[in-house]
Design an enzyme around this catalytic site. Structure first.
Site, PDB file in Angstrom:
ATOM      1  N   ILE A 120       0.843  -1.199   0.000  1.00 13.68           N
ATOM      2  CA  ILE A 120       0.000   0.000   0.000  1.00 13.68           C
ATOM      3  C   ILE A 120       0.878   1.248   0.000  1.00 13.68           C
ATOM      4  O   ILE A 120       0.649   2.190  -0.765  1.00 13.68           O
ATOM      5  CB  ILE A 120      -0.952   0.009   1.219  1.00 13.68           C
ATOM      6  CG1 ILE A 120      -1.993  -1.102   1.111  1.00 13.68           C
ATOM      7  CG2 ILE A 120      -1.603   1.374   1.403  1.00 13.68           C
ATOM      8  CD1 ILE A 120      -3.090  -0.864   0.112  1.00 13.68           C
ATOM      9  N   GLU A 170       2.476   1.664  -3.417  1.00 12.13           N
ATOM     10  CA  GLU A 170       1.535   2.103  -4.445  1.00 12.13           C
ATOM     11  C   GLU A 170       1.124   3.556  -4.255  1.00 12.13           C
ATOM     12  O   GLU A 170       0.911   4.281  -5.234  1.00 12.13           O
ATOM     13  CB  GLU A 170       0.324   1.170  -4.472  1.00 12.13           C
ATOM     14  CG  GLU A 170       0.710  -0.176  -5.074  1.00 12.13           C
ATOM     15  CD  GLU A 170      -0.195  -1.311  -4.672  1.00 12.13           C
ATOM     16  OE1 GLU A 170      -1.226  -1.061  -4.023  1.00 12.13           O
ATOM     17  OE2 GLU A 170       0.140  -2.461  -5.009  1.00 12.13           O
ATOM     18  N   GLU A 206      -5.354  -3.788  -4.153  1.00 12.11           N
ATOM     19  CA  GLU A 206      -4.444  -4.043  -3.036  1.00 12.11           C
ATOM     20  C   GLU A 206      -5.189  -3.974  -1.705  1.00 12.11           C
ATOM     21  O   GLU A 206      -4.912  -4.750  -0.785  1.00 12.11           O
ATOM     22  CB  GLU A 206      -3.283  -3.052  -3.046  1.00 12.11           C
ATOM     23  CG  GLU A 206      -2.170  -3.423  -2.091  1.00 12.11           C
ATOM     24  CD  GLU A 206      -1.503  -4.741  -2.434  1.00 12.11           C
ATOM     25  OE1 GLU A 206      -1.507  -5.651  -1.583  1.00 12.11           O
ATOM     26  OE2 GLU A 206      -0.980  -4.879  -3.553  1.00 12.11           O
ATOM     27  N   HIS A 266      -0.984 -23.344   7.942  1.00 11.50           N
ATOM     28  CA  HIS A 266      -1.104 -23.455   6.484  1.00 11.50           C
ATOM     29  C   HIS A 266      -2.261 -24.390   6.138  1.00 11.50           C
ATOM     30  O   HIS A 266      -2.387 -25.481   6.685  1.00 11.50           O
ATOM     31  CB  HIS A 266       0.188 -23.976   5.866  1.00 11.50           C
ATOM     32  CG  HIS A 266       0.075 -24.148   4.385  1.00 11.50           C
ATOM     33  ND1 HIS A 266       0.064 -23.078   3.527  1.00 11.50           N
ATOM     34  CD2 HIS A 266      -0.082 -25.245   3.625  1.00 11.50           C
ATOM     35  CE1 HIS A 266      -0.084 -23.517   2.293  1.00 11.50           C
ATOM     36  NE2 HIS A 266      -0.173 -24.832   2.327  1.00 11.50           N
ATOM     37  N   HIS A 267      -3.110 -23.937   5.254  1.00 11.49           N
ATOM     38  CA  HIS A 267      -4.193 -24.746   4.719  1.00 11.49           C
ATOM     39  C   HIS A 267      -4.286 -24.427   3.233  1.00 11.49           C
ATOM     40  O   HIS A 267      -4.139 -23.268   2.843  1.00 11.49           O
ATOM     41  CB  HIS A 267      -5.519 -24.427   5.429  1.00 11.49           C
ATOM     42  CG  HIS A 267      -6.628 -25.337   5.038  1.00 11.49           C
ATOM     43  ND1 HIS A 267      -7.339 -25.186   3.867  1.00 11.49           N
ATOM     44  CD2 HIS A 267      -7.133 -26.430   5.661  1.00 11.49           C
ATOM     45  CE1 HIS A 267      -8.246 -26.145   3.784  1.00 11.49           C
ATOM     46  NE2 HIS A 267      -8.143 -26.915   4.855  1.00 11.49           N
TER      47      HIS A 267
END
Length: 124
Positions: free
Chosen positions: A37, A40, A75, A92-93
């Protein structure tokens, strides 16, 4: 049975004021917590004034500005997706990874659109 969402029960101007306050908090959180962010926004400081110089008419200006702003919007969506996924679990999945990858794809598609619009206006 319809379940009420967890939202304040404001109406009229009070709802608009509260919504504006929440939006500002969201922009502040995105700025504080997301490097992309900040990058940008910095790019926007350069690109947005360039759009006013490059554009030969209102349509071109709208396309140049719109494609730049779209990157920022994507974003924000990507950051929101990542926050929700991380809130649910840091483990984690595959679906968590997929959601984050799709959010990243949003930004990439917006960047590609930006490049196409700017190159088309600059060289055609």
């Amino acid at each position: 049975m319809t379940q009420k969402m967890n939202k304040p029960d404001r109406k009229g101007l009070a709802r608009i004021v509260a919504a504006t306050r929440y939006s500002i908090k969201g922009l502040q959180a995105a700025y504080r917590n997301e490097e992309a962010i900040r990058q940008e926004l910095l790019a926007g400081i350069v690109v947005i004034p360039m759009a006013f110089v490059i554009a030969e008419n209102g349509v071109e200006l709208a396309l140049l500005l719109g494609s730049a702003i779209l990157i920022f919007l994507m974003e924000l969506i990507n950051s929101a997706i990542e926050s929700v996924v991380d809130r649910i679990s840091l483990e984690h999945h595959p679906l968590s990874g997929q959601a984050k990858d799709i959010g990243s794809a949003l930004v990439m598609v917006a960047l590609l659109l930006f490049a196409v619009v700017w190159l088309a206006i600059l060289f055609y």
